[in-house]
Design an enzyme around this catalytic site. Structure first.
Site, mmCIF file in Angstrom:
data_model
loop_
_atom_site.group_PDB
_atom_site.id
_atom_site.type_symbol
_atom_site.label_atom_id
_atom_site.label_comp_id
_atom_site.label_asym_id
_atom_site.label_seq_id
_atom_site.Cartn_x
_atom_site.Cartn_y
_atom_site.Cartn_z
ATOM 1 N N LYS A 161 0.877 -1.181 0.000
ATOM 2 C CA LYS A 161 0.000 0.000 0.000
ATOM 3 C C LYS A 161 0.906 1.220 0.000
ATOM 4 C CE LYS A 161 -4.411 1.010 0.049
ATOM 5 N NZ LYS A 161 -5.599 0.299 -0.447
ATOM 6 N N ASP A 201 -6.955 4.355 -4.830
ATOM 7 C CA ASP A 201 -7.626 4.259 -3.529
ATOM 8 C C ASP A 201 -8.223 5.653 -3.308
ATOM 9 O OD1 ASP A 201 -7.739 2.307 -0.981
ATOM 10 O OD2 ASP A 201 -7.438 4.312 -0.208
HETATM 11 P P1 NDP Z 1 -12.800 7.904 -3.280
HETATM 12 O O1 NDP Z 1 -11.737 8.904 -3.097
HETATM 13 O O2 NDP Z 1 -13.327 7.654 -4.638
HETATM 14 O O3 NDP Z 1 -14.050 8.272 -2.353
HETATM 15 C C1 NDP Z 1 -13.906 8.384 -0.968
HETATM 16 C C2 NDP Z 1 -15.234 8.870 -0.380
HETATM 17 O O4 NDP Z 1 -15.149 8.787 1.025
HETATM 18 C C3 NDP Z 1 -15.537 10.314 -0.711
HETATM 19 O O5 NDP Z 1 -16.925 10.519 -0.761
HETATM 20 C C4 NDP Z 1 -14.909 11.064 0.472
HETATM 21 O O6 NDP Z 1 -15.506 12.325 0.743
HETATM 22 C C5 NDP Z 1 -15.205 10.096 1.605
HETATM 23 N N1 NDP Z 1 -14.150 10.222 2.629
HETATM 24 C C6 NDP Z 1 -12.854 9.851 2.516
HETATM 25 N N2 NDP Z 1 -12.175 10.137 3.638
HETATM 26 C C7 NDP Z 1 -13.064 10.697 4.476
HETATM 27 C C8 NDP Z 1 -12.981 11.207 5.798
HETATM 28 N N3 NDP Z 1 -11.852 11.181 6.511
HETATM 29 N N4 NDP Z 1 -14.117 11.718 6.324
HETATM 30 C C9 NDP Z 1 -15.263 11.735 5.609
HETATM 31 N N5 NDP Z 1 -15.409 11.270 4.360
HETATM 32 C C10 NDP Z 1 -14.325 10.759 3.819
HETATM 33 O O7 NDP Z 1 -12.229 6.559 -2.631
HETATM 34 P P2 NDP Z 1 -12.681 5.055 -2.895
HETATM 35 O O8 NDP Z 1 -14.136 4.999 -3.132
HETATM 36 O O9 NDP Z 1 -11.761 4.469 -3.893
HETATM 37 O O10 NDP Z 1 -12.326 4.366 -1.492
HETATM 38 C C11 NDP Z 1 -13.240 4.347 -0.406
HETATM 39 C C12 NDP Z 1 -12.865 3.259 0.572
HETATM 40 O O11 NDP Z 1 -12.859 1.993 -0.102
HETATM 41 C C13 NDP Z 1 -11.480 3.384 1.208
HETATM 42 O O12 NDP Z 1 -11.523 2.871 2.515
HETATM 43 C C14 NDP Z 1 -10.622 2.467 0.340
HETATM 44 O O13 NDP Z 1 -9.468 2.018 1.016
HETATM 45 C C15 NDP Z 1 -11.607 1.342 0.094
HETATM 46 N N6 NDP Z 1 -11.315 0.503 -1.055
HETATM 47 C C16 NDP Z 1 -11.212 1.052 -2.306
HETATM 48 C C17 NDP Z 1 -10.960 0.246 -3.386
HETATM 49 C C18 NDP Z 1 -10.965 0.761 -4.777
HETATM 50 O O14 NDP Z 1 -10.922 -0.055 -5.708
HETATM 51 N N7 NDP Z 1 -11.028 2.056 -5.011
HETATM 52 C C19 NDP Z 1 -10.692 -1.199 -3.209
HETATM 53 C C20 NDP Z 1 -10.917 -1.677 -1.861
HETATM 54 C C21 NDP Z 1 -11.182 -0.836 -0.836
HETATM 55 P P3 NDP Z 1 -14.719 13.662 0.347
HETATM 56 O O15 NDP Z 1 -14.688 13.681 -1.141
HETATM 57 O O16 NDP Z 1 -15.486 14.756 0.953
HETATM 58 O O17 NDP Z 1 -13.326 13.505 0.952
#
Ligand code: NDP
Length: 480
Positions: A161, A201
């Site tokens: 990671k 991510d």
């Molecule tokens: P994105 O950046 O596309 O979206 C993240 C979302 O979560 C946004 O809506 C963001 O809001 C919100 N968010 C992130 N951090 C915070 C925080 N500290 N407080 C409040 N809201 C938050 O990321 P992904 O969808 O790719 O990833 C989301 C989760 O899924 C993570 O935990 C990641 O590790 C996990 N994951 C992702 C994979 C992938 O293929 N992308 C695979 C497996 C797991 P805002 O825009 O306002 O920050």
């Protein structure tokens, strides 16, 4: 429960003071609960003493230790070879400086990382996160989780990671490109298609992947499949954008199917509105479930009558193309926006946390359970605090942990690597079929190791199944 390690009760208010409200909203005051099992306690003391202040990492290790240590009683060979201790120690860690320049001419410095956690089952594989809250502990917990997740996919993938404390919000495309080029220039010597294959991510989507791939190719002067999540016009797999969210719903369906239930008509909460959230929403709609929330770090939108296809298209465009905020969705469709609130207070049948770690606290878990929630499927990595996790487990609801439920993303990344290696592109239907089959197999493995009296303990099942595959590979390869 109090902490029994030789440390004071851990109350984490870490980092909140450093950042604006985006971190205040979801970063809870966390509390790693101490184990009832003396062997787990002494193992965790070792982990704590070697990794003080790495609170997220300690939390992630404890979840695994609780179920794997009792399992080792019948598998002394793994215990003797100290496999679990080895898995907790990264094989290699890189930290580096990332210089870049703002459009205004201001010089900027960020910190980059790559943790190469385990290569027993294949080349290092895992995403890159760009978020201001990123630090070594968060990355190490993510890399640790990746070991078990990648092992569960059965695809010969090791685990890593990486990322940066860079915040992509409110940056121009030119600034993002400059940052990505600088980041990949520093990471360049450590990655390669048979060495370490990054992906996206939080904060790293198709735009960032494209810029990083372009710079990597320029430095290498060769075209290969070093990063997954690429655009389909330059080697990306069809269905990779959808894979984590769709896989999350396929896993939830498997959990329900085990009890002859379906998603039809179920009221579902989703947190976040990024890649994982929106494709989870899309697949839930296809399964006639009712999606009643989406959120971002500013707050939650309550959708009492359920998300429609038209709404989803609007949010996709808002988030993926216009990089807007979720309150704009509420304004457009005259919905309630709960400022700085998480979705967990809205009554539901099922919850799909898809934003970030520790977004469901013990208090949130109690509210969810009291309101009738009977299924949790984790799109995000470790979205539940250890207290929340314990409450869901004790209540015996269907609780699909991220290592299993969100393994769809890395599954299709693995398929992208295969397509790049053979120089061929599979159809969307072919990739989706393989994804569905793999999520089914992952569920079967959870059942194999986690079934107790007709119920599946997914914490036990996913962690032991993930452990066994890596442990076998590590034992076979000697003490390296
Ligand atoms: P994105 O950046 O596309 O979206 C993240 C979302 O979560 C946004 O809506 C963001 O809001 C919100 N968010 C992130 N951090 C915070 C925080 N500290 N407080 C409040 N809201 C938050 O990321 P992904 O969808 O790719 O990833 C989301 C989760 O899924 C993570 O935990 C990641 O590790 C996990 N994951 C992702 C994979 C992938 O293929 N992308 C695979 C497996 C797991 P805002 O825009 O306002 O920050």
């Amino acid at each position: 429960m109090s902490i029994l390690y030789n440390i004071p009760k851990i109350v984490f208010k870490t980092r909140n003071h450093c950042f604006s409200k985006q971190n205040l909203l979801l970063m809870p005051i966390n509390d790693v609960e101490s184990s009832e099992n003396p062997e787990v306690r002494s193992f965790m003391e070792l982990i704590y003493n070697r990794n003080p202040n790495e609170l997220e990492f300690i939390q992630a290790v404890q979840e695994v230790a609780e179920v794997v240590i009792p399992f080792l009683e019948d598998h002394r060979e793994y215990k003797q070879a100290k496999i679990l201790e080895s898995i907790c120690e990264p094989e290699r860690v890189f930290s580096f400086r990332i210089p870049w320049i703002r459009d205004s001419g201001e010089y900027m410095i960020n910190r980059g990382y790559r943790i190469q956690m385990n290569s027993a089952t294949g080349p290092y594989k895992g995403g890159l996160r760009f978020h201001p809250s990123l630090n070594y502990s968060v990355l190490k917990f993510l890399a640790f989780e990746q070991v078990f997740k990648n092992s569960l996919t059965n695809m010969n993938l090791g685990a890593a990671k990486g990322g940066s404390d860079f915040d992509p919000k409110n940056k121009s495309d030119r600034e993002i490109m400059g940052f990505c080029q600088s980041f990949i220039t520093a990471l360049f010597p450590m990655i390669g298609p048979e060495m370490d294959i990054p992906a996206g991510d939080i904060g790293v989507g198709p735009r960032e992947i494209g810029f990083m791939f372009g710079q990597y190719k320029r430095l290498l002067r060769r075209f290969n499949g070093v990063i997954t999540g690429k655009g389909s016009s330059y080697g990306g797999s069809l269905m990779r954008p959808e894979a984590t969210g769709y896989g999350n719903v396929y896993f939830a369906k498997e959990m329900l199917d085990y009890h002859d239930e379906t998603l039809k008509g179920k009221k579902c909460l989703i947190s976040g509105s990024g890649n994982v959230s929106l494709y989870t929403a899309e697949k839930l709609l296809e399964n006639d479930a009712k999606v009643v929330s989406l959120s971002d770090s500013d707050g939650t939108v309550h959708i009492p009558d359920g998300l429609t296809g038209e709404m989803l298209e609007f949010v996709k465009d808002l988030k993926f193309n216009r990089r807007g905020r979720i309150h704009e969705f509420a304004e457009k469709f005259d919905l309630e926006h709960k400022d700085e609130e998480k979705p967990w207070g809205i009554p539901c049948d099922a919850a799909f946390p898809c934003a970030t770690q520790n977004e469901i606290t013990g208090n949130d878990a109690e509210i969810l359970l009291n309101n009738g929630c009977r299924l949790i499927s984790e799109g995000a990595n470790m979205p539940c605090t250890s207290e929340a996790s314990r409450l869901f487990r004790e209540k015996g609801i269907l609780y699909g942990i991220g290592k299993a439920a969100n393994a769809g993303g890395v599954t299709v990344s693995g398929l992208e690597m295969t397509q790049n290696a053979i120089g061929y592109t599979w159809t969307k239907e072919a990739v989706d079929k393989l994804l569905r089959e793999n999520m089914k197999k992952i569920h079967q493995q959870c059942c194999k190791y986690g079934e107790v009296n007709g119920k599946v303990d997914y914490i036990k099942g996913a962690n032991i199944a993930g452990f066994v595959q890596v442990a076998r590979a590590m034992l076979a390869q000697g003490h390296v």
